[in-house]
Design an enzyme around this catalytic site. Structure first.
Site, PDB file in Angstrom:
ATOM      1  N   HIS A 130     -25.484  -1.700 -33.803  1.00  5.99           N
ATOM      2  CA  HIS A 130     -24.610  -2.864 -33.631  1.00  5.99           C
ATOM      3  C   HIS A 130     -25.366  -4.185 -33.605  1.00  5.99           C
ATOM      4  O   HIS A 130     -24.836  -5.192 -33.118  1.00  5.99           O
ATOM      5  CB  HIS A 130     -23.762  -2.718 -32.365  1.00  5.99           C
ATOM      6  CG  HIS A 130     -22.405  -2.157 -32.640  1.00  5.99           C
ATOM      7  ND1 HIS A 130     -21.266  -2.916 -32.647  1.00  5.99           N
ATOM      8  CD2 HIS A 130     -22.035  -0.914 -32.984  1.00  5.99           C
ATOM      9  CE1 HIS A 130     -20.230  -2.157 -32.951  1.00  5.99           C
ATOM     10  NE2 HIS A 130     -20.670  -0.931 -33.158  1.00  5.99           N
ATOM     11  N   ASP A 194     -18.087  -5.707 -23.267  1.00  6.05           N
ATOM     12  CA  ASP A 194     -16.676  -5.524 -23.637  1.00  6.05           C
ATOM     13  C   ASP A 194     -16.470  -4.283 -24.502  1.00  6.05           C
ATOM     14  O   ASP A 194     -15.391  -3.693 -24.505  1.00  6.05           O
ATOM     15  CB  ASP A 194     -16.167  -6.750 -24.395  1.00  6.05           C
ATOM     16  CG  ASP A 194     -15.925  -7.935 -23.472  1.00  6.05           C
ATOM     17  OD1 ASP A 194     -15.519  -7.709 -22.319  1.00  6.05           O
ATOM     18  OD2 ASP A 194     -16.148  -9.076 -23.897  1.00  6.05           O
ATOM     19  N   GLU A 305     -12.357 -13.273 -17.742  1.00  6.84           N
ATOM     20  CA  GLU A 305     -12.764 -13.728 -19.071  1.00  6.84           C
ATOM     21  C   GLU A 305     -11.719 -14.708 -19.586  1.00  6.84           C
ATOM     22  O   GLU A 305     -10.724 -15.004 -18.922  1.00  6.84           O
ATOM     23  CB  GLU A 305     -12.929 -12.552 -20.052  1.00  6.84           C
ATOM     24  CG  GLU A 305     -14.214 -11.778 -19.888  1.00  6.84           C
ATOM     25  CD  GLU A 305     -14.557 -10.913 -21.089  1.00  6.84           C
ATOM     26  OE1 GLU A 305     -13.956 -11.122 -22.172  1.00  6.84           O
ATOM     27  OE2 GLU A 305     -15.427 -10.028 -20.966  1.00  6.84           O
TER      28      GLU A 305
END
Length: 569
Positions: A130, A194, A305
């Site tokens: 990633h 997240d 958030e």
């Protein structure tokens, strides 16, 4: 007074240190192999390596035949290791190591290190792939498939005691699997990202932040111990009290000092359920003021958030699939078209049989906020479902063929004192649409973090309150419009150019630079420490070449360098 022998020793040490510094710094990192949508992904090749290096590395099979491994090398099927989530950089390795033990990694790195500075081989650890700009790739080098090293956490690895509850996990383990296993014991890590389908070693090498970080700090703030393979091939156990310099170097160290093979993660009691709330603001000042108020409280929400929404049609109707409006009639009359809105997203954790006191606490927190009252939406979900929420969106995008596309993300830390100025220009003029992907924005309070985080390699602005702002765009392949790669990259650059000119003082999270001067500017006062750590733990720059901070040298003109050092002593 020092003896003549010690003086000669000190002089030799100084010469050696300067020699190693010049070896690392005498060349800037090579030009990145960047593709844009209209370049048809044509690779830009760098000049061929010198003859000595060509001869040494032309047969990677032979170079590693002598190693006794529990796992194996793959020399043919390496294409998957030449790409990542960013889908913009493609560097093909000579081999992929699939380790079955830590000694496999250590033996490989040590072998490369002992080949010396004339070898061009480098080693990159790859978790779930990633990275965004080829950071987990090694052009013509060796990629270590860290997921081959997984060891699922079990009851035998869960501990408690003087240091508190913790779990020992492999650096190649996915956080989602760590969560599922620890939940069986009623426990869970304190801080998250997240997206949980990332490896432990990968996020700890960067920082690891999400909506819990305002209270618990990043994931690197919740690690008790590490096992690391250094750039010399040494296996070292480290913590705040044992080999502390390596411990803090590796946390947030972008893989420059060692490969994390095991981590001891702090745990806390896990809840069953989550009350998940969203509200909207049209005024940024009220939005930011409320965020900063919430993160200052000792008793607040468990997750905080936010995100920016620009010119989205039917926004609240889209929320209805997962959330319930407190006032359905008012919510149905709300119009989001053509507006710039700011969503505050908060959550409170609880166990299944919650009492009225929890609802009263939530209501008390909400009553002090200044959101648009008709936009209050609530959802009740499991703790596991809440933390793994992004994976649900991933599955939908995969079904539509929209996951494996270029992701020109820009992730930033903004000083709290500059946030209004940044938002006014960026959300008022530069970013005119949020349809390319989410724009996250949430406040963090560094004064609540463990003070030792300052010793790590993570770089943040020097203010207690900072904001994490991430532009998580996806580009449509071959598009030349506002959803294309070139447009989004140009927009990102406009944000950076404005911030530089306005003196915002931002720091990149998941940083990417193409020159060493820019890297020096990024690390600021930490650069000298960063460099010394590199010289200590990876002096030949074997590890993590994809960041392009240090370049592995093919040739070193020892004569001229030594002469230059002697002239300056």
């Amino acid at each position: 007074m020092a003896s003549p022998t010690s003086q000669r020793t000190n002089k030799f040490t100084t010469l050696r240190l300067r020699f190693l510094m010049i070896m690392l710094l005498c060349h800037t990192p090579h030009e990145s192999k960047l593709f844009s949508a209209n370049q048809n992904h044509q690779k830009i090749f760098s000049p061929p390596p010198p003859p000595q290096q060509q001869q040494q590395d032309s047969n990677p099979h032979a170079a590693f035949d002598t190693l006794d491994l529990d796992g194996h090398f793959s020399f043919q099927n390496t294409a998957h290791a030449s790409r990542d989530f960013g889908n913009r950089f493609f560097f093909r390795p000579a081999a992929v190591l699939h380790p079955k033990s830590v000694s496999d990694i250590a033996s490989t790195v040590k072998h490369v290190y002992e080949m010396g500075p004339l070898s061009g081989l480098t080693v990159a650890a790859r978790g779930h792939g990633h990275s965004l700009q080829g950071q987990s790739q090694a052009d013509g080098g060796i990629v270590v498939n860290m997921e081959s090293l997984t060891r699922r956490p079990s009851q035998g690895h869960l501990r408690g005691g003087g240091g508190g509850r913790y779990v020992d996990v492999s650096g190649g383990e996915l956080w989602i699997d760590v969560l599922k296993e620890t939940l069986k014991q009623g426990l869970a890590p304190k801080s998250w990202t997240d997206y949980l389908h990332l490896t432990v070693g990968g996020t700890l090498s960067n920082g690891g932040i999400s909506g819990q970080a305002f209270r618990h700090g990043p994931q690197i703030n919740n690690v008790q111990q590490l096992e690391v393979v250094t750039g010399k091939g040494e296996v070292v156990t480290c913590s705040e009290k044992q080999n502390a310099e390596l411990f803090f170097s590796v946390l947030g160290g972008l893989g420059q000092f060692g490969i994390i093979t095991r981590a001891r993660i702090s745990l806390e009691a896990a809840p069953d359920m989550v009350r998940w709330i969203r509200v909207l603001y049209s005024d940024f000042s009220k939005f930011s003021t409320d965020q900063e108020h919430l993160i200052s409280l000792d008793e607040s929400f468990d997750y905080i958030e936010g995100f920016v929404i620009i010119n989205r049609t039917g926004l609240l109707n889209n929320w209805r699939s997962s959330f319930h409006p407190k006032d359905p009639v008012q919510a149905s009359q709300f119009v989001s078209d053509g507006k710039t809105l700011y969503c505050l997203e908060v959550a409170k954790y609880y166990n299944s049989h919650h009492d009225d006191a929890l609802l009263q606490q939530i209501q008390g927190l909400l009553s002090k906020l200044h959101f648009i009252t008709s936009t209050l939406f609530v959802s009740e979900v499991s703790y596991l479902g809440f933390l793994d929420r992004v994976h649900v969106a991933e599955m939908k995008l995969r079904e539509q063929g929209l996951w494996e596309v270029p992701h020109p993300w820009l992730c930033l830390f903004i000083p709290g004192s500059k946030m209004d100025q940044f938002a006014s220009q960026v959300f008022g003029s530069i970013v005119t649409d949020s349809s390319n992907g989410p724009i996250l924005i949430y406040a963090l309070n560094q004064s609540k973090w463990n003070n030792n985080i300052k010793r790590t390699s993570l770089v943040t602005p020097r203010e207690d309150v900072i904001y994490h702002v991430s532009f998580l765009a996806s580009a449509v392949p071959s598009s030349t419009g506002k959803d294309g790669l070139d447009y989004i990259l140009a927009r990102n650059q406009r944000i950076l150019d404005f911030s530089l000119g306005a003196g915002i003082g931002l720091k990149q999270y998941l940083p990417h630079y193409t020159t060493q001067e820019d890297w020096k500017g990024h690390f600021g006062s930490k650069w000298e420490v960063f460099l010394k750590r590199k010289l200590t733990y990876d002096p030949l720059a074997v590890l993590a070449p994809g960041h392009r901070i240090f370049k592995r040298q093919y040739q070193i003109r020892k004569q001229s360098i030594t002469e230059g050092l002697l002239k300056n002593t």
